[in-house]
Design an enzyme around this catalytic site. Sequence first.
Site, PDB file in Angstrom:
ATOM      1  N   ASP A 188       0.538  -1.378   0.371  1.00 38.80           N
ATOM      2  CA  ASP A 188      -0.219  -0.054   0.423  1.00 38.80           C
ATOM      3  C   ASP A 188       0.963   1.240   0.024  1.00 38.80           C
ATOM      4  OD1 ASP A 188      -2.570   1.904   0.835  1.00 38.80           O
ATOM      5  OD2 ASP A 188      -1.655   1.708   2.597  1.00 38.80           O
ATOM      6  N   LEU A 189      -0.020   2.144  -0.177  1.00 38.89           N
ATOM      7  CA  LEU A 189       1.103   3.774  -0.761  1.00 38.89           C
ATOM      8  C   LEU A 189       1.077   4.873   1.256  1.00 38.89           C
ATOM      9  CD1 LEU A 189       2.971   5.384  -2.304  1.00 38.89           C
ATOM     10  CD2 LEU A 189       0.969   6.292  -3.277  1.00 38.89           C
ATOM     11  N   ASP A 190      -0.155   5.061   0.998  1.00 37.34           N
ATOM     12  CA  ASP A 190      -0.392   6.014   2.381  1.00 37.34           C
ATOM     13  C   ASP A 190      -0.464   5.118   3.220  1.00 37.34           C
ATOM     14  OD1 ASP A 190      -0.663   8.524  -0.303  1.00 37.34           O
ATOM     15  OD2 ASP A 190      -3.224   7.368   0.014  1.00 37.34           O
ATOM     16  N   LYS A 238      -8.742   5.613   5.941  1.00 31.01           N
ATOM     17  CA  LYS A 238      -7.502   5.802   6.061  1.00 31.01           C
ATOM     18  C   LYS A 238      -8.091   3.620   4.452  1.00 31.01           C
ATOM     19  CE  LYS A 238      -4.371   6.145   9.461  1.00 31.01           C
ATOM     20  NZ  LYS A 238      -3.549   5.867  10.584  1.00 31.01           N
ATOM     21  N   THR A 247       1.480  10.029   4.354  1.00 23.36           N
ATOM     22  CA  THR A 247       0.092  10.811   3.525  1.00 23.36           C
ATOM     23  C   THR A 247      -0.384  10.852   4.090  1.00 23.36           C
ATOM     24  OG1 THR A 247       0.284   9.314   2.221  1.00 23.36           O
ATOM     25  CG2 THR A 247       1.260  10.691   1.136  1.00 23.36           C
ATOM     26  N   GLU A 306       0.017  -3.309   4.459  1.00 20.03           N
ATOM     27  CA  GLU A 306      -0.825  -2.979   5.054  1.00 20.03           C
ATOM     28  C   GLU A 306      -1.011  -2.472   6.250  1.00 20.03           C
ATOM     29  OE1 GLU A 306      -3.730  -1.032   3.870  1.00 20.03           O
ATOM     30  OE2 GLU A 306      -3.644  -1.668   2.030  1.00 20.03           O
ATOM     31  N   ASP A 307      -1.529  -0.381   6.015  1.00 18.24           N
ATOM     32  CA  ASP A 307      -1.585   0.267   7.642  1.00 18.24           C
ATOM     33  C   ASP A 307      -3.222  -0.260   8.041  1.00 18.24           C
ATOM     34  OD1 ASP A 307      -2.067   2.198   5.777  1.00 18.24           O
ATOM     35  OD2 ASP A 307      -1.948   3.737   7.235  1.00 18.24           O
ATOM     36  N   LYS A 351     -10.817  -1.117  -0.976  1.00 10.43           N
ATOM     37  CA  LYS A 351     -10.631  -1.913  -0.319  1.00 10.43           C
ATOM     38  C   LYS A 351     -12.412  -1.785   0.544  1.00 10.43           C
ATOM     39  CE  LYS A 351      -5.056  -0.766  -0.553  1.00 10.43           C
ATOM     40  NZ  LYS A 351      -4.458  -0.133  -0.434  1.00 10.43           N
ATOM     41  N   SER A 393      -2.696   0.878  -4.603  1.00  9.44           N
ATOM     42  CA  SER A 393      -2.909   1.834  -3.893  1.00  9.44           C
ATOM     43  C   SER A 393      -4.792   2.157  -4.398  1.00  9.44           C
ATOM     44  CB  SER A 393      -2.411   2.727  -3.523  1.00  9.44           C
ATOM     45  OG  SER A 393      -2.827   4.002  -2.974  1.00  9.44           O
ATOM     46  N   ALA A 394      -5.830   2.614  -3.523  1.00  6.25           N
ATOM     47  CA  ALA A 394      -6.895   3.258  -3.635  1.00  6.25           C
ATOM     48  C   ALA A 394      -6.729   4.461  -4.358  1.00  6.25           C
ATOM     49  CB  ALA A 394      -7.353   3.042  -2.026  1.00  6.25           C
TER      50      ALA A 394
HETATM   51  C1  BG6 Z   1      -5.572   5.622  -0.067  1.00  5.72           C
HETATM   52  C2  BG6 Z   1      -5.554   6.522   1.943  1.00  5.72           C
HETATM   53  O1  BG6 Z   1      -4.912   5.169   0.078  1.00  5.72           O
HETATM   54  O2  BG6 Z   1      -5.596   6.350  -0.953  1.00  5.72           O
HETATM   55  C3  BG6 Z   1      -6.724   7.028   1.735  1.00  5.72           C
HETATM   56  O3  BG6 Z   1      -5.409   5.566   2.156  1.00  5.72           O
HETATM   57  C4  BG6 Z   1      -7.225   8.102   0.205  1.00  5.72           C
HETATM   58  O4  BG6 Z   1      -6.960   8.425   2.695  1.00  5.72           O
HETATM   59  C5  BG6 Z   1      -7.291   6.882  -0.740  1.00  5.72           C
HETATM   60  O5  BG6 Z   1      -8.762   8.510   0.707  1.00  5.72           O
HETATM   61  C6  BG6 Z   1      -7.420   7.337  -2.200  1.00  5.72           C
HETATM   62  O6  BG6 Z   1      -6.845   9.124  -2.459  1.00  5.72           O
HETATM   63  P1  BG6 Z   1      -6.824   9.774  -3.444  1.00  5.72           P
HETATM   64  O7  BG6 Z   1      -4.948  10.821  -3.653  1.00  5.72           O
HETATM   65  O8  BG6 Z   1      -6.877   9.078  -4.852  1.00  5.72           O
HETATM   66  O9  BG6 Z   1      -7.726  10.893  -3.008  1.00  5.72           O
HETATM   67 MG    MG Z   2      -2.711   3.163   3.970  1.00  4.11          MG
END
Ligand code: BG6
Ligand code: MG
Length: 215
Positions: free
Chosen positions: A10-12, A46, A18, A170-171, A146, A115-116
């Site tokens: 996962d990224l964030d 998240k 972030t 994943e967090d 997710k 990542s989402a």
């Molecule tokens: C996830 C974050 O990685 O990405 C969420 O944990 C975030 O908080 C989601 O809403 C979507 O991100 P973005 O950058 O497309 O708004």
């Molecule tokens: Mg995350």
Amino acid sequence: MSLIKACLFDLDGVIVDTAKYHYQAWRQLANELGFDLTLEQNEQLKGISRMESLDIILAIGGVELSEEEKVRRATEKNVRYLELCMQMTPEDTLPGVRAFLDELKHRSVKVGLGSASKNAKVILERIDMLSYFETIVDGNRITRGKPDPQVFLLGAEDLNTPPANCAVFEDAVAGIQSAIAAGMLAVGIGEKSVLAEADIVVPGFVGFHFSDLGD
Ligand code: BG6
Ligand code: MG
């Protein structure tokens, strides 16, 4: 020989912190609509897509908006979020991440991102991490967020690796559920009390090694 042939990240909150910028930008949106957003409420967001997060926030504030207004507000939030992200440098990569990814490369373990976020590539570029990933499955590619397993199943497919041979880092609770639904080893980055469903939970990557994933 380890069972694990590919690692999906996962990224964030895993590669880079972030979450604090997402929180700041969402909080400003909430404040503009006349209510506040606590850190605890932010936890629920998240791993959740931008538009779904907005729906959760509006429900918290008891505010209803038209579809058009929702898109406008979400776009505004994203502009603010990206402005905050532009403060980041490669130094903002979370501790131990580069060393662990270098170890995976050295061991010929495949590496992908799941990542989402629709901003995943921009952020990876910003922290100079884009070249580590053989595939990127981000919010622009998935149709189900997710905890649906789609994001990680697509990553495994791109890396030509059966799900049973993949580990996910994943967090977020939704992300751990997604990894489990995909039939992958779920590694939680954070607190055991929050990520109780994960197979392994560690506070971060410092001192973490591939061998810690088991045989
Ligand atoms: C996830 C974050 O990685 O990405 C969420 O944990 C975030 O908080 C989601 O809403 C979507 O991100 P973005 O950058 O497309 O708004
Ligand atoms: Mg995350």
